[in-house]
Design a protein around this motif. Structure first.
Motif, short mmCIF file in Angstrom:
data_model
loop_
_atom_site.label_atom_id
_atom_site.label_comp_id
_atom_site.label_asym_id
_atom_site.label_seq_id
_atom_site.Cartn_x
_atom_site.Cartn_y
_atom_site.Cartn_z
N ASN A 175 -8.77 -1.55 -7.63
CA ASN A 175 -9.64 -0.43 -8.01
C ASN A 175 -11.07 -0.81 -7.67
O ASN A 175 -11.33 -1.91 -7.17
N SER A 176 -12.00 0.07 -7.95
CA SER A 176 -13.39 -0.17 -7.55
C SER A 176 -14.01 -1.37 -8.26
O SER A 176 -14.90 -2.01 -7.72
N SER A 177 -13.51 -1.73 -9.43
CA SER A 177 -14.12 -2.85 -10.15
C SER A 177 -13.55 -4.21 -9.74
O SER A 177 -14.16 -5.24 -10.01
N ASN A 178 -12.39 -4.25 -9.08
CA ASN A 178 -11.83 -5.55 -8.69
C ASN A 178 -11.66 -5.71 -7.18
O ASN A 178 -11.26 -6.77 -6.71
N ALA A 179 -11.96 -4.68 -6.40
CA ALA A 179 -11.73 -4.73 -4.95
C ALA A 179 -12.52 -5.84 -4.27
O ALA A 179 -12.00 -6.54 -3.39
N TYR A 180 -13.77 -6.05 -4.69
CA TYR A 180 -14.60 -7.08 -4.07
C TYR A 180 -14.00 -8.47 -4.32
O TYR A 180 -13.87 -9.27 -3.39
N GLY A 181 -13.62 -8.76 -5.55
CA GLY A 181 -13.04 -10.06 -5.88
C GLY A 181 -11.72 -10.30 -5.17
O GLY A 181 -11.46 -11.41 -4.70
N ILE A 182 -10.89 -9.27 -5.09
CA ILE A 182 -9.62 -9.39 -4.38
C ILE A 182 -9.87 -9.69 -2.91
O ILE A 182 -9.22 -10.55 -2.32
N GLN A 232 0.87 -1.18 0.00
CA GLN A 232 0.00 0.00 0.00
C GLN A 232 0.90 1.23 0.00
O GLN A 232 1.76 1.39 0.86
N TYR A 233 0.69 2.04 -1.00
CA TYR A 233 1.51 3.24 -1.16
C TYR A 233 0.93 4.40 -0.36
O TYR A 233 -0.21 4.36 0.09
N ASP A 234 1.72 5.45 -0.19
CA ASP A 234 1.29 6.63 0.56
C ASP A 234 -0.01 7.21 0.01
O ASP A 234 -0.80 7.76 0.76
N SER A 235 -0.22 7.07 -1.27
CA SER A 235 -1.45 7.58 -1.89
C SER A 235 -2.67 6.75 -1.52
O SER A 235 -3.80 7.13 -1.80
N GLY A 236 -2.46 5.59 -0.89
CA GLY A 236 -3.56 4.70 -0.54
C GLY A 236 -3.77 3.60 -1.56
O GLY A 236 -4.54 2.67 -1.32
N THR A 237 -3.10 3.67 -2.69
CA THR A 237 -3.23 2.67 -3.74
C THR A 237 -2.62 1.35 -3.27
O THR A 237 -1.53 1.33 -2.69
N LYS A 238 -3.32 0.25 -3.54
CA LYS A 238 -2.80 -1.08 -3.20
C LYS A 238 -2.42 -1.81 -4.48
O LYS A 238 -3.18 -1.84 -5.44
#
Length: 99
Positions: free
Chosen positions: A31-38, A9-15
């Motif tokens: 991202n919002s389209s793959n977060a649930y599956g991950i 997880q980067y400082d920007s919050g991106t994983k």
């Protein structure tokens, strides 16, 4: 390698995730389209790891070997439902409600 995951997880919050399945891995940004599956994959891996610990603690090395053999024999493209079916057939009590 078996099933697993790693993320940064980067400082920007991106994983940035790397998802491991037998004989393969996939790296991707969440991202919002793959977060649930991950999240479902992560939860399934954590549940499997916990069950391995429980079976081993209960002295079930034979059961653990059977589970490992069945999962290793599953194709790398096996979905979560196929993995759950293998575990259920071997008597591991994982329900869809947990995952």
């Amino acid at each position: 390698m078996g099933y697993g995951y790693q993320y940064n997880q980067y400082d920007s919050g991106t994983k940035y995730w790397t998802l491991y399945i037998p004989d393969s891995n996939k790296s991707l940004y969440e991202n919002s389209s793959n977060a649930y599956g991950i999240d479902k994959f992560r939860t399934a891996v954590n549940t499997m790891k916990q069950k391995v610990i429980e079976i081993t603690a209960a002295g079930g090395t034979a059961a653990l070997s059977a589970i490992a053999a069945a999962l290793a024999a599953a194709p790398a493209t096996a979905g979560l439902s196929a993995i759950l079916a293998i575990l259920a057939a071997l008597g591991v009590g994982i329900t869809a409600g947990i995952l």
